[in-house]
Design a protein around this motif. Structure first.
Motif, PDB file in Angstrom:
ATOM      1  N   HIS A   1      42.387  18.886  55.992  1.00 56.42           N
ATOM      2  CA  HIS A   1      41.351  19.473  55.121  1.00 56.42           C
ATOM      3  C   HIS A   1      40.331  20.094  56.074  1.00 56.42           C
ATOM      4  O   HIS A   1      39.446  19.417  56.581  1.00 56.42           O
ATOM      5  CB  HIS A   1      40.713  18.388  54.261  1.00 56.42           C
ATOM      6  N   THR A   2      40.504  21.370  56.330  1.00 57.77           N
ATOM      7  CA  THR A   2      39.755  22.044  57.394  1.00 57.77           C
ATOM      8  C   THR A   2      38.484  22.687  56.860  1.00 57.77           C
ATOM      9  O   THR A   2      38.526  23.474  55.916  1.00 57.77           O
ATOM     10  CB  THR A   2      40.638  23.115  58.059  1.00 57.77           C
ATOM     11  N   VAL A   3      37.367  22.349  57.495  1.00 54.17           N
ATOM     12  CA  VAL A   3      36.057  22.882  57.124  1.00 54.17           C
ATOM     13  C   VAL A   3      35.521  23.688  58.306  1.00 54.17           C
ATOM     14  O   VAL A   3      35.497  23.188  59.437  1.00 54.17           O
ATOM     15  CB  VAL A   3      35.068  21.749  56.779  1.00 54.17           C
ATOM     16  N   VAL A   4      35.095  24.908  58.053  1.00 54.76           N
ATOM     17  CA  VAL A   4      34.490  25.744  59.086  1.00 54.76           C
ATOM     18  C   VAL A   4      33.045  26.019  58.706  1.00 54.76           C
ATOM     19  O   VAL A   4      32.759  26.400  57.561  1.00 54.76           O
ATOM     20  CB  VAL A   4      35.255  27.068  59.268  1.00 54.76           C
ATOM     21  N   VAL A   5      32.156  25.804  59.657  1.00 55.52           N
ATOM     22  CA  VAL A   5      30.732  26.064  59.447  1.00 55.52           C
ATOM     23  C   VAL A   5      30.321  27.202  60.361  1.00 55.52           C
ATOM     24  O   VAL A   5      30.320  27.068  61.591  1.00 55.52           O
ATOM     25  CB  VAL A   5      29.877  24.817  59.746  1.00 55.52           C
ATOM     26  N   SER A   6      29.991  28.359  59.781  1.00 56.65           N
ATOM     27  CA  SER A   6      29.595  29.523  60.563  1.00 56.65           C
ATOM     28  C   SER A   6      29.069  30.601  59.624  1.00 56.65           C
ATOM     29  O   SER A   6      29.601  30.775  58.525  1.00 56.65           O
ATOM     30  CB  SER A   6      30.789  30.069  61.352  1.00 56.65           C
ATOM     31  N   PRO A   7      28.044  31.361  60.052  1.00 59.47           N
ATOM     32  CA  PRO A   7      27.552  32.461  59.204  1.00 59.47           C
ATOM     33  C   PRO A   7      28.595  33.554  59.002  1.00 59.47           C
ATOM     34  O   PRO A   7      28.653  34.176  57.943  1.00 59.47           O
ATOM     35  CB  PRO A   7      26.347  32.992  59.987  1.00 59.47           C
ATOM     36  N   VAL A   8      29.429  33.808  60.034  1.00 60.04           N
ATOM     37  CA  VAL A   8      30.464  34.836  59.950  1.00 60.04           C
ATOM     38  C   VAL A   8      31.774  34.268  60.485  1.00 60.04           C
ATOM     39  O   VAL A   8      31.781  33.283  61.215  1.00 60.04           O
ATOM     40  CB  VAL A   8      30.077  36.105  60.748  1.00 60.04           C
ATOM     41  N   LEU A   9      32.877  34.927  60.127  1.00 59.32           N
ATOM     42  CA  LEU A   9      34.195  34.489  60.564  1.00 59.32           C
ATOM     43  C   LEU A   9      34.900  35.581  61.339  1.00 59.32           C
ATOM     44  O   LEU A   9      34.778  36.770  61.010  1.00 59.32           O
ATOM     45  CB  LEU A   9      35.064  34.112  59.353  1.00 59.32           C
ATOM     46  N   ALA A  10      35.645  35.181  62.362  1.00 57.41           N
ATOM     47  CA  ALA A  10      36.520  36.121  63.056  1.00 57.41           C
ATOM     48  C   ALA A  10      37.568  36.633  62.070  1.00 57.41           C
ATOM     49  O   ALA A  10      37.801  36.032  61.012  1.00 57.41           O
ATOM     50  CB  ALA A  10      37.190  35.430  64.247  1.00 57.41           C
ATOM     51  N   GLU A  11      38.198  37.734  62.418  1.00 56.71           N
ATOM     52  CA  GLU A  11      39.121  38.393  61.496  1.00 56.71           C
ATOM     53  C   GLU A  11      40.220  37.453  61.001  1.00 56.71           C
ATOM     54  O   GLU A  11      40.532  37.411  59.813  1.00 56.71           O
ATOM     55  CB  GLU A  11      39.752  39.611  62.180  1.00 56.71           C
ATOM     56  N   GLY A  12      40.802  36.698  61.932  1.00 54.53           N
ATOM     57  CA  GLY A  12      41.876  35.789  61.546  1.00 54.53           C
ATOM     58  C   GLY A  12      41.410  34.701  60.607  1.00 54.53           C
ATOM     59  O   GLY A  12      42.102  34.356  59.637  1.00 54.53           O
ATOM     60  N   LEU A  13      40.223  34.147  60.869  1.00 53.51           N
ATOM     61  CA  LEU A  13      39.666  33.120  59.988  1.00 53.51           C
ATOM     62  C   LEU A  13      39.332  33.693  58.617  1.00 53.51           C
ATOM     63  O   LEU A  13      39.548  33.044  57.587  1.00 53.51           O
ATOM     64  CB  LEU A  13      38.407  32.517  60.616  1.00 53.51           C
ATOM     65  N   GLU A  14      38.805  34.909  58.614  1.00 52.14           N
ATOM     66  CA  GLU A  14      38.476  35.538  57.336  1.00 52.14           C
ATOM     67  C   GLU A  14      39.744  35.748  56.505  1.00 52.14           C
ATOM     68  O   GLU A  14      39.738  35.546  55.282  1.00 52.14           O
ATOM     69  CB  GLU A  14      37.778  36.873  57.582  1.00 52.14           C
TER      70      GLU A  14
END
Length: 216
Positions: free
Chosen positions: A38-51
């Motif tokens: 259950h993956t949680v990412v905390v960031s204002p923006v995402l790299a292309e792959g993450l997006e």
């Protein structure tokens, strides 16, 4: 240099938090998603792959903001993967206070774990690490392994996995099971795979083999 203990973790369904949204965070998050975490990412923006992963709903949880104290609550693993050392240090400190294993992507020695390079052949998993000395050396070692170990190992591990599962399902006596598993390990299947003479065992063939081994 720290003395690291290699561990293989089953992360299926576990809450794992990645702080950061750049290329390094993308690699960490992709690894976790592939493991079923259950993956949680905390960031204002995402790299292309993450997006893209987020659009595909493979990355379900994206906190679109900067890291805040408390973001690691309930986490099984944490990754500090921003390009700001002070943020990574804060994430690492929170994880340490909560007893959560943490990787600091900017300074591996500061966290409590590092993620090794991985070489896979089906169910065969080999972790490769230089204890933080250099990722380039790790990649070279994996490349050499890829050249020397072929797909025969994948077939071999698949066979062992199926045979062990069948034995454990069919044999309840612990002594008989132990005997059969030992004989299975002694069977030179890898050579027959390499020679092209191996044929996957059917359940009937497996049952006959078990009968033969228990009659000895």
């Amino acid at each position: 240099m720290p003395y690291y203990v290699p561990v293989l973790l089953n992360l299926a369904g576990r809450r794992c938090v990645v702080i950061g949204g750049g290329p390094v965070a993308e690699r960490k998050a992709t690894m976790l998603i592939q493991a079923g975490a259950h993956t949680v990412v905390v960031s204002p923006v995402l790299a292309e792959g993450l997006e893209r992963l987020h659009r595909e709903r493979r990355l379900v949880d994206w906190m679109q903001r900067e890291y805040r104290q408390g973001d690691l609550a309930g986490a099984f693993l944490a990754f500090a993967a921003t390009d700001r050392p002070e943020v990574n240090a804060a994430v690492t400190a929170e994880a340490e206070a909560l007893g959560i294993p943490v990787n600091d992507a900017g300074d591996g020695a500061r966290g409590s774990m590092i993620t090794p390079g991985v070489w896979r052949r089906g169910g065969l998993v080999v972790a490769v690490s230089t204890s933080g000395a250099g990722p380039a050396a790790t990649r070279e070692l994996i490349r050499e392994m890829d050249e020397h170990f072929g797909e025969d190992y994948e077939q071999y591990i698949d066979y062992l996995s199926a045979a062990r599962a069948y034995i454990k399902e069919q044999i309840s006596d612990p002594d008989k099971r132990k005997h059969l598993l030992r004989r299975l390990a002694e069977t030179d299947i890898l050579t027959s795979i390499r020679e092209g003479s191996f044929r996957p065992w059917s359940e009937a063939a497996m049952a006959a083999w078990i009968q033969e081994q228990t009659e000895e």
